[in-house]
Design an enzyme around this catalytic site. Structure first.
Site, mmCIF file in Angstrom:
data_model
loop_
_atom_site.group_PDB
_atom_site.id
_atom_site.type_symbol
_atom_site.label_atom_id
_atom_site.label_comp_id
_atom_site.label_asym_id
_atom_site.label_seq_id
_atom_site.Cartn_x
_atom_site.Cartn_y
_atom_site.Cartn_z
ATOM 1 N N GLY A 49 98.174 4.945 -69.544
ATOM 2 C CA GLY A 49 97.216 3.852 -69.337
ATOM 3 C C GLY A 49 96.823 3.599 -67.894
ATOM 4 O O GLY A 49 95.736 3.102 -67.615
ATOM 5 N N ASP A 103 98.987 -0.342 -66.203
ATOM 6 C CA ASP A 103 97.678 -0.878 -66.578
ATOM 7 C C ASP A 103 97.750 -2.364 -66.887
ATOM 8 O O ASP A 103 96.897 -3.133 -66.452
ATOM 9 C CB ASP A 103 97.090 -0.080 -67.770
ATOM 10 C CG ASP A 103 98.051 0.062 -68.952
ATOM 11 O OD1 ASP A 103 99.181 -0.450 -68.891
ATOM 12 O OD2 ASP A 103 97.658 0.709 -69.948
ATOM 13 N N ASP A 106 102.314 -7.217 -70.403
ATOM 14 C CA ASP A 106 102.220 -7.941 -71.681
ATOM 15 C C ASP A 106 103.568 -8.620 -71.942
ATOM 16 O O ASP A 106 103.799 -9.732 -71.475
ATOM 17 C CB ASP A 106 101.811 -6.939 -72.769
ATOM 18 C CG ASP A 106 101.615 -7.556 -74.139
ATOM 19 O OD1 ASP A 106 101.819 -8.762 -74.292
ATOM 20 O OD2 ASP A 106 101.251 -6.824 -75.086
ATOM 21 N N SER A 107 104.493 -7.942 -72.625
ATOM 22 C CA SER A 107 105.819 -8.550 -72.837
ATOM 23 C C SER A 107 106.667 -8.449 -71.569
ATOM 24 O O SER A 107 107.657 -9.174 -71.422
ATOM 25 C CB SER A 107 106.549 -7.845 -73.982
ATOM 26 O OG SER A 107 106.944 -6.545 -73.586
ATOM 27 N N GLY A 108 106.310 -7.514 -70.668
ATOM 28 C CA GLY A 108 107.098 -7.282 -69.461
ATOM 29 C C GLY A 108 108.213 -6.271 -69.655
ATOM 30 O O GLY A 108 108.895 -5.897 -68.705
ATOM 31 N N THR A 110 108.150 -3.041 -70.266
ATOM 32 C CA THR A 110 107.960 -1.752 -69.576
ATOM 33 C C THR A 110 108.325 -1.872 -68.098
ATOM 34 O O THR A 110 109.092 -1.060 -67.565
ATOM 35 C CB THR A 110 106.500 -1.269 -69.732
ATOM 36 O OG1 THR A 110 106.195 -1.213 -71.122
ATOM 37 C CG2 THR A 110 106.295 0.095 -69.100
ATOM 38 N N LEU A 111 107.776 -2.879 -67.427
ATOM 39 C CA LEU A 111 108.041 -3.013 -65.987
ATOM 40 C C LEU A 111 109.503 -3.343 -65.712
ATOM 41 O O LEU A 111 110.101 -2.798 -64.786
ATOM 42 C CB LEU A 111 107.165 -4.113 -65.377
ATOM 43 C CG LEU A 111 105.830 -3.697 -64.795
ATOM 44 C CD1 LEU A 111 105.279 -4.817 -63.920
ATOM 45 C CD2 LEU A 111 105.936 -2.411 -63.974
ATOM 46 N N ASP A 162 94.226 2.094 -73.887
ATOM 47 C CA ASP A 162 93.822 2.668 -75.174
ATOM 48 C C ASP A 162 94.194 1.799 -76.345
ATOM 49 O O ASP A 162 94.979 0.849 -76.227
ATOM 50 C CB ASP A 162 94.535 4.016 -75.371
ATOM 51 C CG ASP A 162 96.005 3.820 -75.738
ATOM 52 O OD1 ASP A 162 96.703 3.119 -74.991
ATOM 53 O OD2 ASP A 162 96.442 4.355 -76.781
ATOM 54 N N ARG A 168 89.963 4.973 -73.650
ATOM 55 C CA ARG A 168 90.426 5.032 -72.254
ATOM 56 C C ARG A 168 89.273 5.281 -71.284
ATOM 57 O O ARG A 168 89.354 4.949 -70.116
ATOM 58 C CB ARG A 168 91.451 6.162 -72.083
ATOM 59 C CG ARG A 168 92.759 5.933 -72.826
ATOM 60 C CD ARG A 168 93.811 6.904 -72.317
ATOM 61 N NE ARG A 168 94.962 7.013 -73.202
ATOM 62 C CZ ARG A 168 95.987 6.182 -73.222
ATOM 63 N NH1 ARG A 168 96.028 5.155 -72.409
ATOM 64 N NH2 ARG A 168 97.005 6.382 -74.050
HETATM 65 P P1 IMP Z 1 104.780 -4.551 -72.085
HETATM 66 O O1 IMP Z 1 105.952 -3.612 -71.986
HETATM 67 O O2 IMP Z 1 104.784 -5.340 -73.367
HETATM 68 O O3 IMP Z 1 104.560 -5.416 -70.865
HETATM 69 O O4 IMP Z 1 103.489 -3.667 -72.274
HETATM 70 C C1 IMP Z 1 103.078 -2.827 -71.334
HETATM 71 C C2 IMP Z 1 102.500 -1.568 -71.940
HETATM 72 O O5 IMP Z 1 101.974 -1.757 -73.254
HETATM 73 C C3 IMP Z 1 101.356 -1.161 -71.067
HETATM 74 O O6 IMP Z 1 101.781 -0.131 -70.222
HETATM 75 C C4 IMP Z 1 100.291 -0.734 -72.032
HETATM 76 O O7 IMP Z 1 100.324 0.671 -72.157
HETATM 77 C C5 IMP Z 1 100.640 -1.334 -73.364
HETATM 78 N N1 IMP Z 1 99.786 -2.513 -73.681
HETATM 79 C C6 IMP Z 1 100.161 -3.816 -73.688
HETATM 80 N N2 IMP Z 1 99.144 -4.620 -74.010
HETATM 81 C C7 IMP Z 1 98.077 -3.811 -74.220
HETATM 82 C C8 IMP Z 1 96.700 -4.053 -74.559
HETATM 83 O O8 IMP Z 1 96.229 -5.188 -74.737
HETATM 84 N N3 IMP Z 1 95.927 -2.942 -74.676
HETATM 85 C C9 IMP Z 1 96.374 -1.674 -74.473
HETATM 86 N N4 IMP Z 1 97.643 -1.405 -74.133
HETATM 87 C C10 IMP Z 1 98.489 -2.464 -74.012
HETATM 88 MG MG MG Z 2 99.041 2.231 -73.775
#
Ligand code: IMP
Ligand code: MG
Length: 187
Positions: A49, A103, A106-108, A110-111, A162, A168
């Site tokens: 992403g 990119d 969202d939930s945090g 991944t980071l 995506d 994308r």
């Molecule tokens: P997290 O781990 O929930 O913070 O999500 C982060 C990852 O989920 C990002 O690297 C995105 O690839 C994917 N993601 C989260 N929200 C979206 C969205 O609204 N559209 C597309 N990809 C998302």
């Molecule tokens: Mg993605």
């Protein structure tokens, strides 16, 4: 990727022009925050992403730096995160200052996962930049030094992001709706 196309663009959430205007400002914020320490940092874009955002950002950074991608997948398909998983070879970051580029926050998960992973691999420091951060308590509570835009809690695509591998290539960040429906998809 094998999923049939079930969604279509709904509204423009961040237009390409706004992204283009934000990019040099964000790059400058990063360069100033690192100061002389920006020489030799390792930029780690989170695939897939972050590929468009990272390409735009690094070309605005005048420093000597390296780019080494990390592949982390959290979506098995669809719009619901299943938690991050590493795929393939991770960058060598021992003793390096790492700037993670993702990119969207969202939930945090991944980071948070990648910060710990980079620290465990011996990174000298770990900072992060995301293009988008959803206005969600979990996202706002996740440490992230450099944020491009805060956006509503919608599922978005475009500019690298995506949905099932689609969209994308769109220049704008857009919300999505199910084909044939009017309301945008929240998640
Ligand atoms: P997290 O781990 O929930 O913070 O999500 C982060 C990852 O989920 C990002 O690297 C995105 O690839 C994917 N993601 C989260 N929200 C979206 C969205 O609204 N559209 C597309 N990809 C998302
Ligand atoms: Mg993605």
């Amino acid at each position: 990727m094998s999923e049939p196309l079930r969604y279509e663009p709904s509204e423009v959430v961040v237009p390409a022009e706004a992204i283009a205007a934000r990019m040099p400002v964000l790059a400058q914020e990063i360069v100033e925050a690192y100061g002389h320490g920006a020489e030799g940092i390792v930029i780690v874009p989170v695939m897939t992403g972050a590929f468009v955002f990272a390409a735009d950002l690094v070309r605005r950074m005048p420093n000597r730096l390296r780019v080494d991608v990390a592949t982390v997948r959290s979506y098995g398909g669809g719009t619901t995160s299943q938690g991050p998983r590493i795929e393939g070879v991770m960058p060598s970051v021992q003793g390096k200052h790492v700037l993670l580029i993702d990119d969207i926050l969202d939930s945090g998960k991944t980071l948070t996962f990648l910060r710990k992973d980079m620290a465990d691999r011996g990174a000298a420091s770990v900072r992060a930049s995301v293009l988008l951060r959803k206005k969600l308590p979990a996202a706002l509570a996740t440490p992230c030094e450099f944020v491009g835009f805060d956006i509503p809690d919608l599922f978005v695509a475009g500019y690298g992001l995506d949905c099932d591998g689609w969209f994308r290539n769109l220049p704008d960040v857009v919300s999505l709706r199910r084909i044939g429906e009017v309301a945008p998809v929240v998640r």
